[in-house]
Motif scaffolding. Structure first.
Motif, PDB file in Angstrom:
ATOM      1  N   LYS A  19       5.962  38.630  34.637  1.00 61.54           N
ATOM      2  CA  LYS A  19       4.648  39.085  35.074  1.00 61.54           C
ATOM      3  C   LYS A  19       4.441  40.558  34.741  1.00 61.54           C
ATOM      4  N   ASN A  20       5.465  41.378  34.968  1.00 54.35           N
ATOM      5  CA  ASN A  20       5.371  42.813  34.698  1.00 54.35           C
ATOM      6  C   ASN A  20       5.239  43.094  33.209  1.00 54.35           C
ATOM      7  N   ASN A  23       1.461  42.074  29.438  1.00 49.33           N
ATOM      8  CA  ASN A  23       0.354  43.022  29.287  1.00 49.33           C
ATOM      9  C   ASN A  23      -0.964  42.312  28.990  1.00 49.33           C
ATOM     10  N   LYS A  26      -2.516  40.878  32.163  1.00 49.29           N
ATOM     11  CA  LYS A  26      -3.035  41.890  33.092  1.00 49.29           C
ATOM     12  C   LYS A  26      -4.329  42.531  32.615  1.00 49.29           C
ATOM     13  N   TYR A  27      -4.702  42.247  31.360  1.00 48.27           N
ATOM     14  CA  TYR A  27      -5.888  42.872  30.775  1.00 48.27           C
ATOM     15  C   TYR A  27      -7.155  42.426  31.515  1.00 48.27           C
ATOM     16  N   ASN A  28      -7.829  43.366  32.161  1.00 48.28           N
ATOM     17  CA  ASN A  28      -9.092  43.125  32.880  1.00 48.28           C
ATOM     18  C   ASN A  28      -9.016  41.921  33.817  1.00 48.28           C
ATOM     19  N   SER A  29      -7.881  41.724  34.459  1.00 46.55           N
ATOM     20  CA  SER A  29      -7.713  40.552  35.314  1.00 46.55           C
ATOM     21  C   SER A  29      -7.643  40.916  36.803  1.00 46.55           C
ATOM     22  N   GLY A  30      -7.607  42.198  37.136  1.00 47.84           N
ATOM     23  CA  GLY A  30      -7.512  42.614  38.534  1.00 47.84           C
ATOM     24  C   GLY A  30      -8.863  42.933  39.138  1.00 47.84           C
ATOM     25  N   LYS A  31      -8.837  43.710  40.193  1.00 56.48           N
ATOM     26  CA  LYS A  31     -10.077  44.105  40.862  1.00 56.48           C
ATOM     27  C   LYS A  31     -10.871  45.091  40.018  1.00 56.48           C
ATOM     28  N   ILE A  32     -10.162  45.899  39.223  1.00 51.67           N
ATOM     29  CA  ILE A  32     -10.832  46.877  38.362  1.00 51.67           C
ATOM     30  C   ILE A  32     -11.031  46.262  36.982  1.00 51.67           C
ATOM     31  N   VAL A  33     -12.270  46.201  36.525  1.00 48.05           N
ATOM     32  CA  VAL A  33     -12.598  45.578  35.239  1.00 48.05           C
ATOM     33  C   VAL A  33     -13.432  46.535  34.398  1.00 48.05           C
ATOM     34  N   TYR A 229     -10.195  53.136  34.144  1.00 47.37           N
ATOM     35  CA  TYR A 229      -8.784  53.501  34.263  1.00 47.37           C
ATOM     36  C   TYR A 229      -8.527  54.985  33.992  1.00 47.37           C
TER      37      TYR A 229
END
Length: 478
Positions: A19-20, A23, A26-33, A229
């Motif tokens: 998971k770590n 990359n 994790k691209y644009n997949s969290g709360k921040i997009v 970011y």
């Protein structure tokens, strides 16, 4: 039991490690997009470009787009197996330091089948220059990501059939055209990510202004504030240290102009909107900038109850007679169910249209009148006051926008993006036909004083309020 716990911990550790290192996941997949990156990915046109400042996130979206397509896992486009593509950089060194580095960052190691080097060793590919990478495709095939540099010359870009090409920074025009030929037989596409440091180059005319009105061309501007970011503190510090001209290109990703843009307030994301049905009560007048060899520019304007102006349709042609233009104008009016006065459509027009010439016994205004267009030449043609008024509608001092252009008015949008100052005293007199008649309308724009009809309940309330007010007044008087 103890052995099972050990195995479970090992499995959890391995899952956490993957998971770590994922990359791409994790691209644009969290709360921040990064919204503008996603807007690029969702666009399905065949010729897409991102004009961004340094560190705005433009290269990341180009690299991810390439990896998604090569792996056959693009979330918005049709995926295929056995993809063949090129990543085009300016030089081999730039390729190694920028595009190649981003591709390796987002490409999962377990999907790489082989790396063929131009220089260096595959075991440390990031330190050398890659020729091509073979990757596993989700459909069972093998995709090939090839790397090219513009300093190789156009001849090195011939012969190959490709699915897509990514231009990392602006290529020479001949290489761009050659790459477009490479994707033709596969119905492929091209996309570019760049900071416009070369000024008003071919990209400015063919892509940004889209002078050929190619329906497959799409572009987006991306600046530091669009990248969620980036540290706001660092952005402020860097902004202070740069000149206004540097900020235009390196922060905002804008093309350098000779004397600067006339309307830097214009923002395509905010001033351009999707068409919607216009209520009859909003309909105002047409505005015409006539031409024979030059373009005749006509736009339909509407004003809502809050004074916002909408440009809802356009007619933009040259080399035709007044009779021909009038017929096209009436066709559009009928499609829009546009208001008229006794069958005549009202329009503002340049006062020069009242002049008669040796070639015609009648003026342009008279010819329009004979063909059903009632023109009013009493327009304020003062350029500077008109420009300032348009600016205030594009974006006022308090940040409000009151001028909205329908996306279908492509020629007005193109003109407003390229309208520039020649010097401190004058504007460039080229491709400004829509800009002229936009000023004519805004300088004579009336307030919309239409009052919506009131229903029976509202009328009863109004009468009751008047009655109570009158009774109170009489009581006080007594």
């Amino acid at each position: 039991m103890k052995e099972d716990l050990i195995k479970l911990n090992l499995i959890n550790s391995e899952l956490l490690r993957r998971k770590n290192e994922d990359n791409l996941g994790k691209y644009n997949s969290g709360k921040i997009v990064h919204k503008k990156q996603m807007k690029f990915h969702k666009c399905l046109l065949k010729n897409r470009w991102v004009f961004g400042g340094n560190r705005s996130g433009k290269t990341q979206c180009g690299a991810v787009e390439t990896v998604w397509l090569a792996l056959g896992i693009h979330p918005y486009r049709e995926n295929k197996k056995n993809i063949s593509c090129w990543v085009v950089s300016l030089t081999r060194q730039v390729q190694r330091d920028v595009a190649q580095s981003k591709i390796l960052y987002y490409l999962p190691p377990d999907k790489i089948l082989d790396i063929v080097m131009t220089s260096g060793k595959a075991g440390s590919a990031e330190s050398g220059v890659i020729d091509f990478i073979l990757v596993k495709n989700a459909f069972g095939g093998v995709s090939r990501i090839g790397f090219k540099s513009c300093d190789q010359g156009r001849e090195k870009f011939q012969g190959t059939s490709l699915d897509f090409v990514w231009f990392d920074e602006e290529p020479p025009y001949d290489i761009y055209q050659e790459c477009r030929m490479r994707v033709l037989d596969r119905c492929g596409h091209v996309f570019g990510t760049m900071t416009p440091l070369k000024g008003l180059s071919w990209v400015y005319h063919e892509i940004y202004l889209n002078e050929n009105s190619d329906p497959e061309v799409w572009c987006e501007e991306m600046e530091w504030a669009d990248n969620p970011y980036l540290s706001k503190k660092e952005v402020e510090a860097m902004t202070i240290s740069m000149s206004e001209q540097e900020l235009e290109t390196r922060r905002y990703g804008k093309f350098g102009q000779m004397g600067g843009l006339v309307y830097p307030e214009f923002c395509e994301d905010e001033n351009v909107i999707d068409p919607f049905p216009i209520p009859p009560q909003w309909q105002a007048r047409l505005s015409i900038d006539p031409g024979l060899n030059n373009y005749t520019s006509v736009h339909w304007y509407a004003v809502d109850y809050d004074g916002n102006i909408y440009v809802v349709a356009e007619h933009y042609e040259r080399g035709q007679t007044v009779e021909w233009h009038a017929a096209r104008i009436k066709e559009i009016c009928q499609k829009l169910n546009w208001k008229n006065r006794n069958g005549m459509y009202e329009a503002l027009i340049d006062s020069a249209a009242n002049q008669r010439t040796l070639a015609s016994a009648k003026s342009v205004s008279e010819l329009f009148y004979e063909n059903g267009i009632l023109t009013d030449s009493r327009v304020n043609k003062d350029v500077f006051s008109g420009i300032n008024r348009v600016k205030s509608y594009l974006k006022s001092g308090d940040g409000k926008r009151r001028l909205f252009i329908f996306r279908s008015c492509v020629n007005m949008i193109r003109e407003i993006k390229g309208y520039s100052w020649k010097d401190e005293e004058s504007v460039v007199k080229k491709d400004d036909h829509a800009m002229d008649e936009l000023r004519y309308f805004i300088m004579s724009c009336p307030e919309n004083n239409y009052k919506e009809p009131r229903n029976e309940v509202q009328k009863y309330k109004d009468a009751l309020i008047k009655k109570i007010t009158r009774q109170n007044r009489n009581r006080l008087h007594f």
